[in-house]
Design an enzyme around this catalytic site. Structure first.
Site, PDB file in Angstrom:
ATOM      1  N   GLY A 136       0.825  -1.206   0.000  1.00 27.33           N
ATOM      2  CA  GLY A 136       0.000   0.000   0.000  1.00 27.33           C
ATOM      3  C   GLY A 136       0.850   1.243   0.000  1.00 27.33           C
ATOM      4  O   GLY A 136       2.086   1.182   0.021  1.00 27.33           O
ATOM      5  N   SER A 138       2.902   3.685   1.342  1.00 23.10           N
ATOM      6  CA  SER A 138       3.556   3.750   2.657  1.00 23.10           C
ATOM      7  C   SER A 138       5.053   4.017   2.518  1.00 23.10           C
ATOM      8  O   SER A 138       5.839   3.076   2.376  1.00 23.10           O
ATOM      9  CB  SER A 138       3.335   2.426   3.407  1.00 23.10           C
ATOM     10  OG  SER A 138       3.588   1.308   2.551  1.00 23.10           O
ATOM     11  N   ALA A 140       8.541   4.634   4.072  1.00 20.30           N
ATOM     12  CA  ALA A 140       9.062   4.111   5.327  1.00 20.30           C
ATOM     13  C   ALA A 140       9.316   5.203   6.375  1.00 20.30           C
ATOM     14  O   ALA A 140       8.937   5.060   7.538  1.00 20.30           O
ATOM     15  CB  ALA A 140      10.343   3.332   5.056  1.00 20.30           C
ATOM     16  N   LYS A 191       3.455  -1.070 -10.106  1.00 17.09           N
ATOM     17  CA  LYS A 191       3.450   0.395  -9.907  1.00 17.09           C
ATOM     18  C   LYS A 191       4.856   0.959  -9.919  1.00 17.09           C
ATOM     19  O   LYS A 191       5.061   2.133 -10.267  1.00 17.09           O
ATOM     20  CB  LYS A 191       2.709   0.741  -8.603  1.00 17.09           C
ATOM     21  CG  LYS A 191       3.256   0.074  -7.341  1.00 17.09           C
ATOM     22  CD  LYS A 191       4.281   0.908  -6.620  1.00 17.09           C
ATOM     23  CE  LYS A 191       4.779   0.201  -5.376  1.00 17.09           C
ATOM     24  NZ  LYS A 191       5.805   0.974  -4.647  1.00 17.09           N
ATOM     25  N   THR A 248       3.814   6.455  -5.378  1.00 11.43           N
ATOM     26  CA  THR A 248       5.114   6.102  -5.948  1.00 11.43           C
ATOM     27  C   THR A 248       5.455   6.951  -7.167  1.00 11.43           C
ATOM     28  O   THR A 248       6.631   7.232  -7.431  1.00 11.43           O
ATOM     29  CB  THR A 248       5.138   4.605  -6.312  1.00 11.43           C
ATOM     30  OG1 THR A 248       4.650   3.838  -5.211  1.00 11.43           O
ATOM     31  CG2 THR A 248       6.535   4.140  -6.635  1.00 11.43           C
ATOM     32  N   SER A 254      10.123   8.572  -3.448  1.00 10.31           N
ATOM     33  CA  SER A 254       9.999   7.330  -4.204  1.00 10.31           C
ATOM     34  C   SER A 254      11.321   6.966  -4.875  1.00 10.31           C
ATOM     35  O   SER A 254      11.840   7.721  -5.699  1.00 10.31           O
ATOM     36  CB  SER A 254       8.904   7.465  -5.266  1.00 10.31           C
ATOM     37  OG  SER A 254       8.966   6.414  -6.204  1.00 10.31           O
TER      38      SER A 254
END
Length: 316
Positions: A136, A138, A140, A191, A248, A254
């Protein structure tokens, strides 16, 4: 509760941080003695997030067997290309009847297996009902900073999914269960390929219109592949589909967008990857996705261009 996390990269560390923040006894596996020392003595992952302090209940070990032995749950977060070898090492040491949560994303280059297929091939059938897959939108570092986040938990076994949800759910971290393992896996892997394309477009100086076009048509490609493999189309409208794709492709943190952006600026791939201390899964997944699309007869124009364009020729 004792939890082992395989992989002390950013995402493995973030998941371990959430679990330790809840009060669980969490140990991370890292290959680096220096990284383990930094986490254990200073509560800092000096390699991946040196600016953030980790919970006291989070420690690290370079002993892979120690990390999985006698645990109540295992979280697996290595790069997908390393997963098969790791599972071969630990399969005889994993306790039975405990949840196993995978957070790796990608498609194996040689075999074209999804991460879920790697798990089901490498682990005995007695473990299969205990498997689940987390994916999902997210980043880090935001998770470690306790920024509100949602993810999908995919599992073919509802009881396993509910148990994983219970363990992970926290004030700033919410999980949504789906039985669609294939959909979550396809969305999480592909993705990253679209994010490289979006980064290239940004690096070339194109605008928001172009990025929106790539996200929209990228989601179409991801959905086509997922449907061909038996996924539920509604999965791609959830956290592990559209949610993760938007983050992303747009987020400056990203890794895959960054690779694309720097390619678009004219840098060589080997120089980009050599300067990064994180794995950009989309680099290897690009070729896997193209080969899988050709094998299944799925039209994926953006993926083909990322693989074939002069800018991204180095991805071959």
């Amino acid at each position: 509760m004792k939890i082992g996390v395989i992989g002390a990269g950013s995402f493995g560390t973030a998941l371990g941080s959430i679990l330790a923040d809840k009060g669980y006894d969490v140990v991370l596996w890292t290959r680096s003695p220096d990284q383990a020392k930094s986490i254990n003595e200073n509560h800092i992952n000096n390699k991946h997030m040196p600016e953030l302090v980790l919970p006291d209940m989070l420690r690290a070990s370079t002993d892979l067997i120690e990390v999985v032995k006698d645990k109540d749950m295992i979280v697996s977060a290595p790069p997908s290309h390393a997963l098969s070898g790791i599972l071969k090492q630990i399969k005889d040491h994993i306790p039975t009847k405990i949840p196993i949560v995978s957070a790796s994303k990608g498609i194996e280059n040689e075999s074209l297996r999804l991460v879920s297929e790697i798990f089901e091939t490498e682990l005995p059938g007695s473990f299969h009902s205990q498997l689940s897959y987390l994916s999902g939108p997210s980043f880090a570092k935001e998770m470690v900073r306790k920024v509100p986040t949602i993810v999908s938990i995919a599992s073919k076994n509802e009881a396993t999914a509910k148990r994983v949800q219970e363990i992970f759910s926290f004030t700033y971290f919410r999980t949504y269960w789906t039985p669609d393992v294939v959909g979550v896996e396809v969305g999480g892997a592909l993705k990253n390929v679209i994010a490289i394309a979006a980064g290239v477009a940004d690096g070339l100086g194109f605008g928001q219109n172009t990025r929106a076009a790539l996200i929209t048509r990228g989601l179409n490609e991801i959905t086509r592949m997922g449907l061909k493999m038996g996924a539920d189309p509604m999965t791609f409208l959830g956290p592990s589909g559209m949610g993760d794709l938007v983050l992303t492709c747009c987020g400056e943190a990203s890794r895959n967008r960054t690779v694309g952006f720097r390619l678009g600026k004219g840098e060589k791939l080997k120089d980009i990857l050599g300067s990064m201390n994180e794995v950009a899964e989309g680099v290897k997944t690009t070729l896997s996705t193209k080969n899988l699309a050709d094998k299944l007869g799925v039209e994926m124009a953006i993926t083909s261009e990322v693989t074939a364009s002069p800018i991204a020729q180095a991805l071959r």
